[in-house]
Design a protein around this motif. Structure first.
Motif, mmCIF file in Angstrom:
data_model
loop_
_atom_site.group_PDB
_atom_site.id
_atom_site.type_symbol
_atom_site.label_atom_id
_atom_site.label_comp_id
_atom_site.label_asym_id
_atom_site.label_seq_id
_atom_site.Cartn_x
_atom_site.Cartn_y
_atom_site.Cartn_z
ATOM 1 N N PRO A 1 5.943 -24.414 -45.215
ATOM 2 C CA PRO A 1 5.416 -23.391 -46.287
ATOM 3 C C PRO A 1 4.324 -22.722 -45.536
ATOM 4 N N MET A 2 4.254 -21.558 -45.873
ATOM 5 C CA MET A 2 3.038 -20.839 -45.238
ATOM 6 C C MET A 2 1.546 -21.428 -45.468
ATOM 7 N N PHE A 3 1.469 -21.852 -46.752
ATOM 8 C CA PHE A 3 0.256 -22.390 -47.181
ATOM 9 C C PHE A 3 0.297 -23.733 -47.299
ATOM 10 N N GLY A 4 -0.250 -24.914 -46.428
ATOM 11 C CA GLY A 4 0.083 -26.296 -46.707
ATOM 12 C C GLY A 4 -0.857 -26.962 -47.757
ATOM 13 N N GLN A 5 -0.455 -28.049 -47.815
ATOM 14 C CA GLN A 5 -1.153 -28.890 -48.901
ATOM 15 C C GLN A 5 -2.446 -29.098 -48.911
ATOM 16 N N LEU B 1 -4.642 -26.696 -47.682
ATOM 17 C CA LEU B 1 -5.087 -25.352 -48.202
ATOM 18 C C LEU B 1 -5.358 -25.644 -49.570
ATOM 19 N N TRP B 2 -4.079 -26.002 -50.252
ATOM 20 C CA TRP B 2 -4.355 -26.129 -51.899
ATOM 21 C C TRP B 2 -5.288 -26.929 -52.366
ATOM 22 N N TYR B 3 -5.525 -27.911 -51.565
ATOM 23 C CA TYR B 3 -6.519 -29.059 -52.215
ATOM 24 C C TYR B 3 -7.897 -28.360 -52.088
ATOM 25 N N GLY B 4 -7.974 -27.478 -50.945
ATOM 26 C CA GLY B 4 -9.364 -26.826 -50.668
ATOM 27 C C GLY B 4 -9.483 -25.842 -51.706
ATOM 28 N N VAL B 5 -8.554 -25.115 -52.096
ATOM 29 C CA VAL B 5 -8.655 -23.929 -53.212
ATOM 30 C C VAL B 5 -8.998 -24.633 -54.233
#
Length: 90
Positions: free
Chosen positions: A56-60, A62-66
């Protein structure tokens, strides 16, 4: 309600419905045309089962950081409200 108002409402809704249907149909045809053209371009191929899965373009991470930043922003915005409500006993 008068007959004139009923007729205005009926024809307005009929026109809006037909317009929506027309836009939907044209958009569907446009996307099908784009798919047909892109299938004919060089380098286009159907995916096979032997290909490796695409990352995926945005890894896991990154989602945790967001999510962490979102939660800290929500805390910063609503913390004074929560404290005031707690002070009042609500």
């Amino acid at each position: 309600m008068s007959i004139l108002k009923q007729q205005k409402r009926l024809w307005f809704l009929a026109g809006a419905g037909f317009t929506g249907l027309g836009v939907f149909t044209l958009e569907k045809e446009a996307w099908q045309g784009v798919a047909n053209v892109s299938a004919q371009l060089p380098g286009a191929h159907a995916p096979t089962d032997t290909e490796e899965p695409v990352e995926p373009m945005f890894g896991q991470q990154l989602w945790y950081g967001v999510a962490r930043k979102w939660n800290s922003g929500v805390d910063a915005v609503f913390q004074p409200i929560v404290k005031e409500l707690a002070r009042r006993g609500l």
